[in-house]
Design an enzyme around this catalytic site. Sequence first.
Site, PDB file in Angstrom:
ATOM      1  N   GLY A 252       7.348  -1.706  -1.743  1.00 56.90           N
ATOM      2  CA  GLY A 252       6.751  -0.378  -1.687  1.00 56.90           C
ATOM      3  C   GLY A 252       7.445   0.587  -2.620  1.00 56.90           C
ATOM      4  NE  ARG A 253      11.486   2.290   0.768  1.00 52.74           N
ATOM      5  CZ  ARG A 253      12.457   2.110   1.652  1.00 52.74           C
ATOM      6  NH1 ARG A 253      13.169   3.138   2.042  1.00 52.74           N
ATOM      7  NH2 ARG A 253      12.705   0.915   2.133  1.00 52.74           N
TER       8      ARG A 253
ATOM      9  CB  ALA B  11      -3.927   4.057   3.596  1.00 56.36           C
TER      10      ALA B  11
ATOM     11  NE  ARG C   2      14.408  -6.057   5.683  1.00 55.50           N
ATOM     12  CZ  ARG C   2      14.506  -7.200   5.028  1.00 55.50           C
ATOM     13  NH1 ARG C   2      15.444  -8.055   5.349  1.00 55.50           N
ATOM     14  NH2 ARG C   2      13.669  -7.480   4.054  1.00 55.50           N
TER      15      ARG C   2
ATOM     16  CG  ASN D 254       2.326   8.341  12.702  1.00 56.67           C
ATOM     17  OD1 ASN D 254       2.706   9.475  12.401  1.00 56.67           O
ATOM     18  ND2 ASN D 254       1.760   7.524  11.829  1.00 56.67           N
TER      19      ASN D 254
ATOM     20  CD  GLN E 207      -3.056   0.015   4.142  1.00 53.93           C
ATOM     21  OE1 GLN E 207      -2.763   1.149   3.793  1.00 53.93           O
ATOM     22  NE2 GLN E 207      -2.209  -0.779   4.772  1.00 53.93           N
TER      23      GLN E 207
ATOM     24  CG  HIS F  67      -2.836   1.129   7.543  1.00 55.40           C
ATOM     25  ND1 HIS F  67      -1.763   0.563   8.205  1.00 55.40           N
ATOM     26  CD2 HIS F  67      -2.360   2.264   6.942  1.00 55.40           C
ATOM     27  CE1 HIS F  67      -0.696   1.332   8.014  1.00 55.40           C
ATOM     28  NE2 HIS F  67      -1.029   2.358   7.261  1.00 55.40           N
TER      29      HIS F  67
ATOM     30  N   PRO G  66       0.834  -1.212   0.000  1.00 56.78           N
ATOM     31  CG  PRO G  66      -0.037  -1.098   2.153  1.00 56.78           C
ATOM     32  CD  PRO G  66       0.683  -2.003   1.217  1.00 56.78           C
ATOM     33  CG  LEU G  67       3.355   2.179  -2.233  1.00 56.77           C
ATOM     34  CD1 LEU G  67       3.904   1.863  -3.615  1.00 56.77           C
ATOM     35  CD2 LEU G  67       4.476   2.602  -1.290  1.00 56.77           C
ATOM     36  CB  THR G  68      -0.313   7.336   1.146  1.00 59.09           C
ATOM     37  OG1 THR G  68      -1.028   6.451   1.993  1.00 59.09           O
ATOM     38  CG2 THR G  68      -0.982   8.686   1.136  1.00 59.09           C
TER      39      THR G  68
ATOM     40  NE  ARG H 132       1.693  -3.228   5.256  1.00 60.73           N
ATOM     41  CZ  ARG H 132       2.568  -2.407   4.708  1.00 60.73           C
ATOM     42  NH1 ARG H 132       2.389  -1.101   4.754  1.00 60.73           N
ATOM     43  NH2 ARG H 132       3.626  -2.872   4.086  1.00 60.73           N
TER      44      ARG H 132
ATOM     45  CE1 TYR I 110      -1.051   7.537   9.977  1.00 56.63           C
ATOM     46  CE2 TYR I 110      -0.164   5.471   9.145  1.00 56.63           C
ATOM     47  CZ  TYR I 110      -0.163   6.857   9.176  1.00 56.63           C
ATOM     48  OH  TYR I 110       0.748   7.559   8.412  1.00 56.63           O
TER      49      TYR I 110
END
Length: 406
Positions: A344-345, A69, A279, A247, A111, A187, A29-31, A239, A192
């Site tokens: 992700g990235r 998300a 990690r 956060n 998500q 999520h 998942p990538l905002t 997740r 969160y």
Amino acid sequence: MPSAQPDIFTPFTLGGGAIELKHRVVMAPLTRNRGTKSEKHDRTWIANDLMRHYYEERATDGGMLISEATPVSLEASGMPGVPGTFTDEQLESWKPVTAAVKAKGGVFFAQLWHQGRNTASVLTGSRIVSASDVPITDAKFGWRGLNPKPFEAPHALTIDEVRATQDDFARAAGRAREAGFDGVELHAANGYLFDQFHHTNVNLRDDIYGGSIENRNRFTLETVDKVIAAVGADRVGVRLAPFGMFNQVRGEQRQEQWTALCEELGKKGLAYVHFIEPRFDELQSEAEKLANLDANNPLASLEVSLRPYREALGPSTPVIAAGNYNGSNMNDGLGAEHDLVAFGRYFCSNEDLVERLRTGAPLWHYNRSRFYGPFPDNEIGYTVHPERKTHKPGERIVFEGEVLKF
Ligand SMILES: Cc1cc2nc3c(=O)[nH]c(=O)nc-3n(C[C@H](O)[C@H](O)[C@H](O)COP(=O)(O)O)c2cc1C
């Protein structure tokens, strides 16, 4: 079921046979904050054709994508440009996106997100909420177009409000299915709302939702049950980040807490549980994070591995792992520690990531400054990449204008 020594291109079946995957590369998942502002409903965003193009490019036959998300209510929302799953307009806007992914044979989960205390009333339109009235204190809340301000103290949800929030998730799950998603992922990671219930430094409640491991897990487990009732267990993933610090979550008794959570989740017949590797951290490098897991007090007694949680879940719940995977380590632990690997990235910068991993072609490095919109030129760094550079694992490439530490 997994074969003895699978690699990432070995097929896998999720959800008790309901979902067949032809390989094990999952889009995390990538905002990306590329949605369009709604003209109908204040403070809401909808999916659009640029997003359709982005997801379609990343879809593969029998490959799984997890959406960015998506907030389940206005109160859950905390960023401009993020389409939710709570208005009819949003539901309709997602349909072309899910149809495009399906047309390529992709499997697409949505998500579902509630930011809890990590937002501001200017975005929710009312108050902000959490498990307790504990604000984030080490940072300011700001975004492109919003002046950074100290975080507000959240309203601690009453028991009735907790239940209404859980119902928002169940409703959003039903809407996501109606919009064409194959399933939903809660999520419950990265600090969160669910994590705000999990962590002892944020959850100071003394009712049935706080004060013990069982009580701190109750919000998540009850929500999972309601979402299962809405869409069926084989369509629900969760997740988790047992080693998360993002956060400002710094809970104690982590191994006990997430083991207990996984023992319960393992009984529910879920499509999968999706873990973030110890990690990985949003703000620290891999070396810094691992050093912190050694030295950091609340985590010091932890086994630095996902193994205890995989064991607690039991053999019938598929596991996705995410965090610092690349072409060199993508098969590590596959079949034993986890079944699928989320990237992700690298999915930000490589729309053809699956093919690159298959052929061993070099990966394009991601440009952090274009991770999160909205931008006037939203397509740049999203579907159009004017300044691509290849990347060897471990090599640090800094793009001009790179602002986020991620
Ligand atoms: C731009 C960006 C947006 C992200 N948005 C989300 C999100 O919406 N939900 C989530 O659970 N994780 C989110 N993450 C975390 C990723 O899903 C993933 O766990 C993390 O990037 C580690 O994987 P990687 O090392 O392959 O990038 C985001 C990460 C990035 C870089």
